[in-house]
Design a protein around this motif. Structure first.
Motif, short mmCIF file in Angstrom:
data_model
loop_
_atom_site.label_atom_id
_atom_site.label_comp_id
_atom_site.label_asym_id
_atom_site.label_seq_id
_atom_site.Cartn_x
_atom_site.Cartn_y
_atom_site.Cartn_z
N SER A 178 0.87 -1.17 0.00
CA SER A 178 0.00 0.00 0.00
C SER A 178 0.90 1.22 0.00
O SER A 178 2.03 1.18 0.49
CB SER A 178 -0.93 0.01 1.22
N TYR A 179 0.41 2.28 -0.59
CA TYR A 179 1.16 3.53 -0.57
C TYR A 179 0.20 4.67 -0.31
O TYR A 179 -0.96 4.64 -0.72
CB TYR A 179 1.96 3.75 -1.86
N THR A 180 0.69 5.63 0.44
CA THR A 180 -0.07 6.84 0.72
C THR A 180 0.70 8.00 0.10
O THR A 180 1.90 8.14 0.32
CB THR A 180 -0.25 7.05 2.23
N ILE A 181 -0.01 8.79 -0.67
CA ILE A 181 0.58 9.95 -1.34
C ILE A 181 -0.02 11.21 -0.73
O ILE A 181 -1.24 11.31 -0.57
CB ILE A 181 0.27 9.93 -2.85
N THR A 182 0.85 12.15 -0.40
CA THR A 182 0.40 13.47 0.04
C THR A 182 0.85 14.47 -1.01
O THR A 182 2.03 14.53 -1.38
CB THR A 182 0.99 13.84 1.41
N ILE A 183 -0.11 15.24 -1.51
CA ILE A 183 0.14 16.25 -2.53
C ILE A 183 -0.11 17.61 -1.89
O ILE A 183 -1.18 17.85 -1.34
CB ILE A 183 -0.80 16.06 -3.73
N GLU A 184 0.91 18.47 -1.92
CA GLU A 184 0.80 19.78 -1.28
C GLU A 184 0.99 20.86 -2.34
O GLU A 184 2.01 20.91 -3.01
CB GLU A 184 1.86 19.92 -0.19
N ASN A 185 0.01 21.74 -2.45
CA ASN A 185 0.07 22.84 -3.41
C ASN A 185 0.87 23.99 -2.81
O ASN A 185 0.38 24.73 -1.97
CB ASN A 185 -1.35 23.30 -3.78
N ASN A 186 2.12 24.13 -3.25
CA ASN A 186 3.00 25.21 -2.75
C ASN A 186 2.96 26.44 -3.64
O ASN A 186 3.69 27.39 -3.40
CB ASN A 186 4.44 24.70 -2.66
N SER A 187 2.13 26.41 -4.67
CA SER A 187 2.06 27.56 -5.58
C SER A 187 1.05 28.58 -5.05
O SER A 187 0.38 28.34 -4.04
CB SER A 187 1.62 27.09 -6.97
N ASP A 188 0.93 29.69 -5.75
CA ASP A 188 -0.07 30.69 -5.39
C ASP A 188 -1.33 30.52 -6.23
O ASP A 188 -2.20 31.38 -6.24
CB ASP A 188 0.50 32.10 -5.54
N LYS A 189 -1.43 29.39 -6.93
CA LYS A 189 -2.56 29.11 -7.82
C LYS A 189 -3.42 27.99 -7.26
O LYS A 189 -2.95 27.13 -6.53
CB LYS A 189 -2.06 28.68 -9.19
N THR A 190 -4.69 27.98 -7.64
CA THR A 190 -5.56 26.85 -7.38
C THR A 190 -5.29 25.83 -8.48
O THR A 190 -5.25 26.18 -9.66
CB THR A 190 -7.04 27.27 -7.40
N LEU A 191 -5.08 24.57 -8.09
CA LEU A 191 -4.75 23.52 -9.05
C LEU A 191 -5.69 22.34 -8.88
O LEU A 191 -6.06 21.99 -7.75
CB LEU A 191 -3.31 23.04 -8.84
#
Length: 130
Positions: free
Chosen positions: A35-48
């Motif tokens: 199993s794998y857990t992925i964390t995605i963090e938006n470090n930009s100043d944009k909504t993605l």
């Protein structure tokens, strides 16, 4: 087994955590479940928005499987600036050691697409590598 990796200093930071699922694995049937857990963090100043994913899964024998599709785990999450999204999924390979790598395609509100690389991370049963 725990393995964590992340890509710092990026528009989007991707962190991975891997666990071996012994109770679903069978070494005599060449079935190793992770199993794998992925964390995605938006470090930009944009909504993605995460619109698609592409994975390359490689076992120790060099067998490769490509997995592509819309979103992740049936979702196409929208991340505001500074937001995180976490999901878990799994992979089954035929050897006790392998790797995963790939990329996400994310889109901003203006419709611009961004390729977010996911660096290679290991799939390994405990104590197979030091």
């Amino acid at each position: 087994m725990e393995a964590e990796q992340s890509t710092p200093g990026q528009l989007v930071k991707v962190s991975t955590h891997v666990d071996f699922i012994e109770e679903q694995s069978d070494q005599y049937q060449d079935r190793f479940v992770f199993s794998y857990t992925i964390t995605i963090e938006n470090n930009s100043d944009k909504t993605l928005q995460l619109i698609s994913r592409s994975w390359l899964i490689t076992d120790a024998d060099g067998n490769k499987v490509s997995v592509e599709g819309d979103g992740v785990v049936g979702q196409q999450p929208i991340l505001q600036s500074g937001q995180r999204y976490r999901y878990s999924s799994g992979s089954i390979i035929k050897t006790p050691l392998g790797t995963m790598e790939g990329f996400y395609i994310m889109k901003d509100l203006q419709g611009n697409k961004h390729k977010i690389n996911i660096p290679v991370f290991g799939l390994a049963i405990p104590n197979i590598v030091n």
